[in-house]
Design a protein around this motif. Sequence first.
Motif: not given
Length: 323
Positions: A240-244, A247-248, A290-293, A318-320
């Motif tokens: 449940n990681a939230s990132i902006i 890449e992770i 991540f390749t999408q919005r 992962v919450n992108y």
Amino acid sequence: MLTETKQLLTATPSGIAALLIGGLLFQAWNAQAQTATFDPVKVQKGLAISPVPLNMTGKDPNLVGYGSYLVNAVADCNGCHSAGPQNEFAPGGMPYFGQHPAVVNPATYLGGGRDFGAFPDPNGPFPHIISRNLTPDSTGMAVGGDSFDKFLQTIRTGMDPDKVHPTCAGPPDGKCIPAPFNGDLLQIMPWPISQNMTDDDLRAIYTYLSAIPCLEGGPGEAPNRCVPAAQTAAVATPKNASIISREIRLDGSMSTSSDGKPLTYLWTIPQGSPSAAIYGGNTATPSVQFTQRGGALYNFQLTVTDSTGKSATDIATVNYQGN
């Protein structure tokens, strides 16, 4: 593992009385809907006199309590299945020294190891009969991992499941028992008396034995018998990681192997999860782009496999939130 001197068991003193509120008089004890009714006074007594703490998880307190009553109040199982009279009781609790109350030594309780000497003649070239460890092993099964059916057969027939002391085929050599003694049978364990107990009695004893703490040691027991066997397990992070960031790095390095040898790793994206690019998907710590919005929850499944072919899976989430 039953042996020469198998006897009954015990229960724990405090903290279990709450399980008996309302009087547990009747309890189903197996999948065949068979039932056993025990005297609630004896059940309570058995739970109160157990010299060791009990693992009651998934166990019928009626069976545990009555089993303890049989082991600790009716039969002196620990008298044979501790290391011997010298340390059967704890310092300050030796009743034969006039010390009261009596305190059973929990460090040796039903752990076996008492040497009854050479049998049948202490002066002959015969094997020593040593009581076995009755405590459960790391599996939690009573008598060192024996099933109830095996326990029942041992008590009913006296057959030694470990076949430690066979009948001599020739001259005694310190390992065999001479005829007319039958080496297939337990020679000191009082199974000719115990075999008259009911199935319910023996079920209660077995259940109690499965509830007592495991002790190391005892003849024929493997080292670290109380340590649960290592298991192959997948551990995928983050959760449940939230990132902006686009890449992770994922991490499966905390995964474990049952045999201690290197694992193989495979990271995939489960069906229904948004797609992303995984680089190094056959390593413990791949990177993801991540390749999408953003605005979606991504799942990444880790499958680890040990050298024996055993596999396990876990999910990293992962919450992108990036653009």
